[in-house]
Enzyme design. Sequence first.
Site, PDB file in Angstrom:
ATOM      1  N   ASP A 439     -16.826  24.269  -6.300  1.00 32.06           N
ATOM      2  CA  ASP A 439     -16.662  22.917  -5.776  1.00 32.06           C
ATOM      3  C   ASP A 439     -17.852  22.578  -4.880  1.00 32.06           C
ATOM      4  OD1 ASP A 439     -14.318  20.733  -5.390  1.00 32.06           O
ATOM      5  OD2 ASP A 439     -15.488  20.925  -3.552  1.00 32.06           O
ATOM      6  N   ASN A 447     -22.448  10.501  -2.359  1.00 31.14           N
ATOM      7  CA  ASN A 447     -22.210   9.163  -2.891  1.00 31.14           C
ATOM      8  C   ASN A 447     -22.335   8.106  -1.799  1.00 31.14           C
ATOM      9  OD1 ASN A 447     -21.728   9.908  -5.565  1.00 31.14           O
ATOM     10  ND2 ASN A 447     -19.568  10.289  -5.196  1.00 31.14           N
ATOM     11  N   ASP A 456     -24.114  11.104  -9.699  1.00 31.00           N
ATOM     12  CA  ASP A 456     -24.054  11.487 -11.115  1.00 31.00           C
ATOM     13  C   ASP A 456     -25.174  12.468 -11.454  1.00 31.00           C
ATOM     14  OD1 ASP A 456     -21.894   9.889 -11.498  1.00 31.00           O
ATOM     15  OD2 ASP A 456     -22.956   8.287 -12.549  1.00 31.00           O
ATOM     16  N   GLU A 482     -16.134  16.687  -8.561  1.00 25.68           N
ATOM     17  CA  GLU A 482     -17.254  17.602  -8.289  1.00 25.68           C
ATOM     18  C   GLU A 482     -16.862  19.061  -8.484  1.00 25.68           C
ATOM     19  OE1 GLU A 482     -15.308  16.622  -4.278  1.00 25.68           O
ATOM     20  OE2 GLU A 482     -15.637  15.674  -6.224  1.00 25.68           O
TER      21      GLU A 482
END
Length: 561
Positions: A439, A447, A456, A482
């Site tokens: 993770d 973001n 992305d 993620e």
Amino acid sequence: MSAPCAPQSPQALPPGTPAPLLARVQAAPGGEARALALVDLARAVRDLSLDAALDLGERALDEALRADSPRAAVLALVGLGFVSASLGQPTRALDAVTRAQALMQDHGLHDLRSAVVNVRALTRVISGNLPGADQDLRSALALARENGCPLDHGHALGNLAWVANLRGDAKGALHHLNLLEEHVHDQSDEPLRASLTLSLHENRAHAYVVLAREAGRLGRPEAVQQATQQGLMVLRAAGAALQATPHPTTALLCGAHRAALRLLCGDLDGALQAAHETQALNTELQQRLYLEPLLCLPEVLAARGETARALAGYTEALDEVRAQGRHRDTQRILRRLSELHEARGDLEAALQATRAALAEAQAAQDQISEDAQRHLNVELRQAQADASSWQDRLRCAEVEARQDPLTGVLNRRGLEEGLRALQDGGGPGWSLLAALFVDIDHFKSVNDRFSHAHGDRVLQAVAGLLSGTVRAGTLLGRYGGEEFVLVAPIRAPGQAHDLAERCRRAIEAHDWSGLLPGVGLSASVGYAVERPGRLSLALQAADDHLYRAKAAGRNRVHPPA
């Protein structure tokens, strides 16, 4: 076609009806223009009054038929299907959807397929066919992408998250919601952004309710606390969004989630207040599609030890869902009634409720079979219409069905198929499987600080780093958002820790300055080792160990070497 009747003016519209849409209806001379104006007005008022929306939808359909407009008729039927489902009229909803499908195919209105399939999924949710609903929504999403329809695209992602939550798959729901957040970020139409943002917040809060309940079942109080706090934080964001864009149905569902989260974190008084507010709003709206508002008050009453009142509430909800023929939801309530009867020592009543739940299980299976058969002819007609390119479609579908479109690694379906193959037994030279959850730490800040497009590209880069770290025969997939999953055949348990460390170091040591100037990136890894036949246990343990790695400070592997 008979001569057109004089158009009627909409009657008894609820307070808050958008004046521009009403003016558009009144200004329309008739025919298709008036039908389409009525469709838009019906869509706008259905969150204010389902009865008014139903009346407007029927007027729109009448106008479309008089004008000989298949397009307007399909759109009116789609709206009628949604409103009928919300009013707890599954037969009527299914009839509207079936008629819309037939009209759409007969007149080649392929750009409307996404909207039709999206509403058909709602009828399958009511019937208890959640896998069928999920399949419909994935089709609706693909069609919306193909047709470039951002509204249908957003609805499909939101509904996929809703169905995942109903199935208890919170991680799947959060995956769809991360995609919805990216989709919202890309929209320039402010009303569309506002509408989809409400769906995003509500479904995300629902996912945290599901996560907290699962953590409670597993005996993980820290995880319960973390999920409830995250859920309540999302609800605060939802409240601010509702202030700017009032939406009663979203407010209703957020109230039910607030009651559940307050209950899960031990705030019984706060849970009771939220449950009473939700019950009052549900009585006002008269919606019957969503079950959570019906069940939140008896759930809180049961937790407070008010068993008699809780039983009365569950019995009232049971009558409601039985009247709609919702066998899956009937099972759920009967199981809860059985637990309450057993807790108060009424074993006979508990046994009766259990027997009734078993009977409903068979009825649910029969209904799902009927549902599948009912749609079969329509699906065959669509397949025949698409037959000219079936080979190409099949090839693309096979790839897309197993591959995450952003990163190119396996998606959840591809992972599941690969895991089944690994579970069948060991190969030459290995007898153990290492399961890893990887993770990215603090990915949301990427973001927020840079952009979703940067996020992305980070995900694509991480997928590439992991692909370069593992050897042939290792399964690598994006599990949601993620989070990545790896399953590798190994010869000795110590190899699992080594692999986990290599994955962690590959991400930490990578030069991220080109993508994230001035910012590094790290990952937390949880792993476990089991024999192939016990792979599911390894995945559960690895997920738990990931949580422990993050709780211990992130950028680490758990268990330690």
